[in-house]
Motif scaffolding. Structure first.
Motif, PDB file in Angstrom:
ATOM      1  N   ALA A   1      22.388  60.393  26.895  1.00  0.00           N
ATOM      2  CA  ALA A   1      23.780  60.342  27.312  1.00  0.00           C
ATOM      3  C   ALA A   1      24.057  61.451  28.324  1.00  0.00           C
ATOM      4  O   ALA A   1      23.241  62.354  28.520  1.00  0.00           O
ATOM      5  CB  ALA A   1      24.688  60.505  26.099  1.00  0.00           C
ATOM      6  N   GLN A   2      25.232  61.366  28.967  1.00  0.00           N
ATOM      7  CA  GLN A   2      25.662  62.409  29.908  1.00  0.00           C
ATOM      8  C   GLN A   2      26.920  63.069  29.350  1.00  0.00           C
ATOM      9  O   GLN A   2      27.941  62.396  29.147  1.00  0.00           O
ATOM     10  CB  GLN A   2      25.965  61.834  31.299  1.00  0.00           C
ATOM     11  CG  GLN A   2      24.729  61.333  32.041  1.00  0.00           C
ATOM     12  CD  GLN A   2      24.330  59.938  31.632  1.00  0.00           C
ATOM     13  OE1 GLN A   2      25.166  59.040  31.544  1.00  0.00           O
ATOM     14  NE2 GLN A   2      23.054  59.735  31.356  1.00  0.00           N
TER      15      GLN A   2
ATOM     16  N   ALA B   1      27.639  68.900  33.978  1.00  0.00           N
ATOM     17  CA  ALA B   1      27.097  67.761  33.232  1.00  0.00           C
ATOM     18  C   ALA B   1      25.703  68.087  32.722  1.00  0.00           C
ATOM     19  O   ALA B   1      24.927  68.780  33.385  1.00  0.00           O
ATOM     20  CB  ALA B   1      27.064  66.513  34.102  1.00  0.00           C
ATOM     21  N   SER B   2      25.399  67.576  31.549  1.00  0.00           N
ATOM     22  CA  SER B   2      24.062  67.715  30.973  1.00  0.00           C
ATOM     23  C   SER B   2      23.630  66.356  30.429  1.00  0.00           C
ATOM     24  O   SER B   2      24.455  65.570  29.947  1.00  0.00           O
ATOM     25  CB  SER B   2      24.052  68.742  29.837  1.00  0.00           C
ATOM     26  OG  SER B   2      24.319  70.042  30.315  1.00  0.00           O
ATOM     27  N   HIS B   3      22.336  66.085  30.510  1.00  0.00           N
ATOM     28  CA  HIS B   3      21.763  64.838  30.006  1.00  0.00           C
ATOM     29  C   HIS B   3      21.140  65.138  28.647  1.00  0.00           C
ATOM     30  O   HIS B   3      20.212  65.962  28.548  1.00  0.00           O
ATOM     31  CB  HIS B   3      20.725  64.303  30.987  1.00  0.00           C
ATOM     32  CG  HIS B   3      21.309  63.981  32.332  1.00  0.00           C
ATOM     33  ND1 HIS B   3      21.622  62.703  32.728  1.00  0.00           N
ATOM     34  CD2 HIS B   3      21.659  64.797  33.360  1.00  0.00           C
ATOM     35  CE1 HIS B   3      22.136  62.732  33.940  1.00  0.00           C
ATOM     36  NE2 HIS B   3      22.171  63.983  34.350  1.00  0.00           N
TER      37      HIS B   3
ATOM     38  N   HIS C   1      22.949  69.292  20.986  1.00  0.00           N
ATOM     39  CA  HIS C   1      22.781  70.724  21.236  1.00  0.00           C
ATOM     40  C   HIS C   1      22.391  70.955  22.686  1.00  0.00           C
ATOM     41  O   HIS C   1      21.849  70.068  23.362  1.00  0.00           O
ATOM     42  CB  HIS C   1      21.736  71.338  20.297  1.00  0.00           C
ATOM     43  CG  HIS C   1      20.353  70.771  20.447  1.00  0.00           C
ATOM     44  ND1 HIS C   1      19.466  71.190  21.417  1.00  0.00           N
ATOM     45  CD2 HIS C   1      19.705  69.806  19.750  1.00  0.00           C
ATOM     46  CE1 HIS C   1      18.334  70.518  21.306  1.00  0.00           C
ATOM     47  NE2 HIS C   1      18.455  69.658  20.298  1.00  0.00           N
ATOM     48  N   LEU C   2      22.702  72.152  23.147  1.00  0.00           N
ATOM     49  CA  LEU C   2      22.353  72.597  24.496  1.00  0.00           C
ATOM     50  C   LEU C   2      21.544  73.887  24.404  1.00  0.00           C
ATOM     51  O   LEU C   2      21.644  74.626  23.410  1.00  0.00           O
ATOM     52  CB  LEU C   2      23.622  72.902  25.311  1.00  0.00           C
ATOM     53  CG  LEU C   2      24.565  71.761  25.680  1.00  0.00           C
ATOM     54  CD1 LEU C   2      25.837  72.345  26.281  1.00  0.00           C
ATOM     55  CD2 LEU C   2      23.900  70.835  26.678  1.00  0.00           C
TER      56      LEU C   2
ATOM     57  N   GLN D   1      27.134  75.459  30.556  1.00  0.00           N
ATOM     58  CA  GLN D   1      28.087  74.494  30.007  1.00  0.00           C
ATOM     59  C   GLN D   1      28.471  74.838  28.569  1.00  0.00           C
ATOM     60  O   GLN D   1      29.505  74.360  28.067  1.00  0.00           O
ATOM     61  CB  GLN D   1      27.508  73.083  30.087  1.00  0.00           C
ATOM     62  CG  GLN D   1      28.544  71.984  29.890  1.00  0.00           C
ATOM     63  CD  GLN D   1      27.974  70.594  30.111  1.00  0.00           C
ATOM     64  OE1 GLN D   1      26.765  70.401  30.168  1.00  0.00           O
ATOM     65  NE2 GLN D   1      28.846  69.618  30.253  1.00  0.00           N
ATOM     66  N   CYS D   2      27.668  75.674  27.920  1.00  0.00           N
ATOM     67  CA  CYS D   2      27.983  76.079  26.550  1.00  0.00           C
ATOM     68  C   CYS D   2      29.366  76.718  26.455  1.00  0.00           C
ATOM     69  O   CYS D   2      30.067  76.542  25.461  1.00  0.00           O
ATOM     70  CB  CYS D   2      26.933  77.058  26.023  1.00  0.00           C
ATOM     71  SG  CYS D   2      25.357  76.313  25.599  1.00  0.00           S
ATOM     72  N   LYS D   3      29.755  77.447  27.492  1.00  0.00           N
ATOM     73  CA  LYS D   3      31.066  78.106  27.471  1.00  0.00           C
ATOM     74  C   LYS D   3      32.184  77.077  27.396  1.00  0.00           C
ATOM     75  O   LYS D   3      33.195  77.287  26.704  1.00  0.00           O
ATOM     76  CB  LYS D   3      31.253  79.004  28.683  1.00  0.00           C
ATOM     77  CG  LYS D   3      32.540  79.845  28.602  1.00  0.00           C
ATOM     78  CD  LYS D   3      32.666  80.820  29.741  1.00  0.00           C
ATOM     79  CE  LYS D   3      33.841  81.764  29.509  1.00  0.00           C
ATOM     80  NZ  LYS D   3      35.105  81.076  29.166  1.00  0.00           N
TER      81      LYS D   3
END
Length: 212
Positions: A25-26, A37-39, A57-58, A64-66
């Motif tokens: 997912a995005q 954005a993260s995949h 999880h990242l 993007q964690c912030k």
């Protein structure tokens, strides 16, 4: 996502099925650093909340964690099957020629405010569930417990987990429902005989059709 009524997908179990069948997912957020954005592979608990809750999880180093920690609204995109639709698929092309190319696809957008967490027990549960899901069909599945405990502990310290209770869902199945039965049959046949497996996949989702 622009969703004309003919293409709207409102059935919650069907939307959940599409989410669970999407391997990557995005995750899209907007914060102090603008759009990010993260995949990601995600888990869905369909019974948690009115629309379900997503887990993932990242890497802790991911900026993007912030955005997740700030609790701003996030958009998660689940892109399903898709295919280019040639005007040559339509019988209408031979009748009057008033046809143009388009793209058919299936997609779900999920919205909600994520809750970030770094608790090792919760992180381990998410990582283990994701691993079991994607290793499950292998002849000899790898398990998180196969790795040394101290190594897994170190890896968990390098990630941030999140839960995203889904507040709003938008589902779309653009499969030619606004065209004649003959044209729908033409699309299905054109995709089914394609050498591209992605076209063949979308053909299997084609509806029986409705009159225009």
């Amino acid at each position: 996502m622009y969703t004309p009524r003919a293409f709207a997908l409102d059935d919650l179990p069907e939307i959940h099925q599409l989410i669970q069948h999407t391997r990557l997912a995005q995750l899209v957020t907007f914060g102090e650093q603008g759009l990010q954005a993260s995949h990601l592979p995600l888990l869905l608990n369909p019974d948690e909340g009115p629309h379900g809750t997503l887990y993932g999880h990242l890497a802790k180093a991911n900026p993007q964690c912030k955005d997740l920690q700030d609790g701003s609204e996030a958009l998660v995109i689940f892109a399903g099957a898709d295919a280019y639709i040639s005007p040559s698929f339509y019988p209408a092309k031979a009748e009057h020629g008033k046809v143009v190319p388009t793209w058919n696809y299936i997609a779900v957008h999920a919205y909600g405010k994520p809750e970030a967490f770094t608790d090792a027990e919760r992180l381990l549960a998410v990582v283990t569930a994701l691993t079991d899901r994607h290793e499950g069909k292998r002849a000899q599945p790898w398990k998180v417990s196969d790795a040394p405990v101290n190594y897994i502990d170190t890896m968990l310290k390098a990630i941030v987990g999140f839960a995203l209770p889904i507040e709003r869902l938008v589902g779309k199945r653009k499969l030619g429902q606004n065209r004649s039965q003959a044209d729908i049959n033409g699309i299905r046949e054109g995709l089914a005989t394609s050498l591209d497996v992605r076209d063949q996949t979308l053909a299997r989702f084609m509806p029986q059709g409705v009159s225009k």
